[in-house]
Design a protein around this motif. Sequence first.
Motif, PDB file in Angstrom:
ATOM      1  N   SER A   1      44.825   9.723  25.526  1.00 52.55           N
ATOM      2  CA  SER A   1      45.346  10.892  26.223  1.00 52.55           C
ATOM      3  C   SER A   1      46.705  11.325  25.651  1.00 52.55           C
ATOM      4  CB  SER A   1      45.469  10.601  27.726  1.00 52.55           C
ATOM      5  OG  SER A   1      45.692  11.786  28.449  1.00 52.55           O
ATOM      6  N   ARG A   2      46.688  11.691  24.369  1.00 52.40           N
ATOM      7  CA  ARG A   2      47.932  12.078  23.711  1.00 52.40           C
ATOM      8  C   ARG A   2      47.632  12.973  22.518  1.00 52.40           C
ATOM      9  NH1 ARG A   2      49.626   6.381  20.637  1.00 52.40           N
ATOM     10  NH2 ARG A   2      47.800   6.297  19.243  1.00 52.40           N
TER      11      ARG A   2
ATOM     12  N   PRO B   1      52.532  12.575  25.250  1.00 50.62           N
ATOM     13  CA  PRO B   1      51.411  12.344  26.167  1.00 50.62           C
ATOM     14  C   PRO B   1      50.858  13.639  26.743  1.00 50.62           C
ATOM     15  CG  PRO B   1      53.491  11.814  27.239  1.00 50.62           C
ATOM     16  CD  PRO B   1      53.816  12.110  25.796  1.00 50.62           C
ATOM     17  N   LEU B   2      49.563  13.637  27.003  1.00 52.48           N
ATOM     18  CA  LEU B   2      48.957  14.761  27.687  1.00 52.48           C
ATOM     19  C   LEU B   2      49.307  14.719  29.164  1.00 52.48           C
ATOM     20  CD1 LEU B   2      45.439  14.731  25.985  1.00 52.48           C
ATOM     21  CD2 LEU B   2      47.238  16.440  25.670  1.00 52.48           C
ATOM     22  N   VAL B   3      49.592  15.861  29.722  1.00 52.78           N
ATOM     23  CA  VAL B   3      49.950  15.959  31.134  1.00 52.78           C
ATOM     24  C   VAL B   3      48.673  15.960  31.960  1.00 52.78           C
ATOM     25  CG1 VAL B   3      51.027  17.401  32.897  1.00 52.78           C
ATOM     26  CG2 VAL B   3      52.072  17.204  30.621  1.00 52.78           C
ATOM     27  N   GLU B   4      48.578  15.035  32.889  1.00 50.55           N
ATOM     28  CA  GLU B   4      47.396  14.926  33.744  1.00 50.55           C
ATOM     29  C   GLU B   4      47.675  15.551  35.109  1.00 50.55           C
ATOM     30  OE1 GLU B   4      44.753  13.778  32.438  1.00 50.55           O
ATOM     31  OE2 GLU B   4      45.443  12.613  30.711  1.00 50.55           O
ATOM     32  N   MET B   5      46.667  16.140  35.699  1.00 47.60           N
ATOM     33  CA  MET B   5      46.774  16.709  37.038  1.00 47.60           C
ATOM     34  C   MET B   5      45.535  16.265  37.808  1.00 47.60           C
ATOM     35  SD  MET B   5      49.013  18.497  38.751  1.00 47.60           S
ATOM     36  CE  MET B   5      49.939  19.332  37.460  1.00 47.60           C
ATOM     37  N   SER B   6      45.714  15.396  38.787  1.00 43.88           N
ATOM     38  CA  SER B   6      44.572  14.788  39.469  1.00 43.88           C
ATOM     39  C   SER B   6      43.874  15.739  40.425  1.00 43.88           C
ATOM     40  CB  SER B   6      45.029  13.529  40.226  1.00 43.88           C
ATOM     41  OG  SER B   6      46.031  13.863  41.176  1.00 43.88           O
TER      42      SER B   6
ATOM     43  N   TYR C   1      44.641  20.864  26.405  1.00 45.71           N
ATOM     44  CA  TYR C   1      45.537  19.865  25.811  1.00 45.71           C
ATOM     45  C   TYR C   1      46.954  20.248  26.220  1.00 45.71           C
ATOM     46  CZ  TYR C   1      41.421  18.522  23.218  1.00 45.71           C
ATOM     47  OH  TYR C   1      40.154  18.100  22.887  1.00 45.71           O
ATOM     48  N   THR C   2      47.327  19.781  27.415  1.00 41.54           N
ATOM     49  CA  THR C   2      48.602  20.137  28.026  1.00 41.54           C
ATOM     50  C   THR C   2      49.644  19.081  27.709  1.00 41.54           C
ATOM     51  OG1 THR C   2      47.479  21.278  29.841  1.00 41.54           O
ATOM     52  CG2 THR C   2      49.782  20.660  30.192  1.00 41.54           C
TER      53      THR C   2
ATOM     54  N   THR D   1      52.089  23.826  29.436  1.00 40.61           N
ATOM     55  CA  THR D   1      52.222  24.077  28.007  1.00 40.61           C
ATOM     56  C   THR D   1      50.969  23.584  27.305  1.00 40.61           C
ATOM     57  OG1 THR D   1      54.632  23.860  28.079  1.00 40.61           O
ATOM     58  CG2 THR D   1      53.571  23.640  25.924  1.00 40.61           C
ATOM     59  N   MET D   2      50.204  24.489  26.673  1.00 39.62           N
ATOM     60  CA  MET D   2      48.919  24.159  26.068  1.00 39.62           C
ATOM     61  C   MET D   2      48.958  24.338  24.554  1.00 39.62           C
ATOM     62  SD  MET D   2      46.404  26.006  28.844  1.00 39.62           S
ATOM     63  CE  MET D   2      47.420  27.475  28.993  1.00 39.62           C
ATOM     64  N   ILE D   3      48.354  23.400  23.824  1.00 38.93           N
ATOM     65  CA  ILE D   3      48.174  23.525  22.382  1.00 38.93           C
ATOM     66  C   ILE D   3      46.788  24.115  22.156  1.00 38.93           C
ATOM     67  CG2 ILE D   3      48.031  22.285  20.200  1.00 38.93           C
ATOM     68  CD1 ILE D   3      49.987  20.269  21.312  1.00 38.93           C
ATOM     69  N   ASP D   4      46.740  25.306  21.550  1.00 38.83           N
ATOM     70  CA  ASP D   4      45.511  26.085  21.527  1.00 38.83           C
ATOM     71  C   ASP D   4      45.223  26.608  20.125  1.00 38.83           C
ATOM     72  OD1 ASP D   4      43.360  27.697  22.073  1.00 38.83           O
ATOM     73  OD2 ASP D   4      44.432  29.091  23.383  1.00 38.83           O
TER      74      ASP D   4
END
Length: 437
Positions: A417-418, A241-246, A257-258, A288-291
């Motif tokens: 969101s993944r 899953p992608l990490v969300e930060m509100s 894409y964290t 952690t980002m996929i770049d």
Amino acid sequence: MACLYGLTHLLLLHLTLFPPTHALSPANSLIFALKTQATPHGLLPRASPTDKLPFYHNVTLTISLAVGSPPQRVTMVLDTGSELSWLHCKRSPDLNSVFDPASSRTYSPVPCSSLTCLTRTRDLPVPASCDPNKLCHTAISYADASSIEGNLASETISVGSSSRAGFLFGCMDSGQSSNKEEDSKTTGLMGMNRGSLSFVTQMGFSKFSYCISGFDSSGILLFGEGRDASFTWLKTLNYTPLVEMSIPLPYFDRGAYTVQLEGIKVSDKLLALPKSVFVPDHTGAGQTMIDSGTQFTFLLGPVYAALKNEFTRQTEGVLRALEDPNFVFEGAMDTCFLIDPNQRGLPGLPRVSLIFRGAEMSVSDERLLYRVPSATRGSDMVYCFTFGNSDLLGLEAFVIGHHHQQNKWMEFDLVKSRVGLADVRCDIASQWLGITS
């Protein structure tokens, strides 16, 4: 912004995209064939009235497509670590490839008084401002200290059979780059992150995937769902899953894409690190980002040190260390070795596995070491470990680069969101999908 545009070599993907045959339909899939070759600058694939088009890579990840009316061919770096797409719009002796807005009847600069300028740029690292001509001024800086600035504008852009009028991008006329040679080969950059101004968001694609070949000249780029029966093999995908930060945090890129890195193994040995070292802190540092805009993988100092020590321990007697404390490749990679040019291939190396929540990315064999161009010690070649130290770059993040994504199907699902990944021979996947290079 984490993308190391200009700092690291990127994977070159020449993808030719052409004007639409019908209106944009997000449910449709656009499949493109990849081919690996050393492509001289300017030798791009010719136009073809099909959605299955040649896709070439060598040094940087770039896409050649049509922008404007009448269409102009531009070449853009494909970057999942950036939001706003931009084009060089001012001719100079240093640039061979630029977009000419005066030649397009659909080009429209955005005034600084418009709601678009006032509201849609708020989430950019540097919100837009007003220039002396009362146009929306935008500036972008990268982790390697390069920068670019110009005006926000709208234009018609086409991708295969999909088109979007009023596409917002930066028409840049000045900048400071750490890689003038690379800039001269590209017209701009295509931002592919999750931000509202990104290419994938504006084009309305709910999902995109790619597979970068590590064996031969074939591979795939896919926009859309890919629900064709020939995609049944993608059931092997493991999702994280992608990490969300509100809430906004100073060091957390909410458009990236964290994913959550939970551990690292060398062979079957899990590094003795607490899981807390992989979790972003209260400032957002440590994500952690996929770049795709970064070649190699960079880890925060304590994690890098632990991996370096274990990899060195397990390769003692197999690899000869470069005993030169002053040698650091790409500013962050200081674990290097000497390889005899007469030996056949690299020696057997321990596999390195990045453990994410729900998925695992294993790196092995030749993708663990990278030959440093033109670097020798006597008759020996210099190879460096393809993991680097984020601290040496001043990065407050883990960055997973495209070098370690080779021969993996990478799926970016914006709706659910993944991120999905699976080990795949990209050349075989191309055959399964009926794509010939």
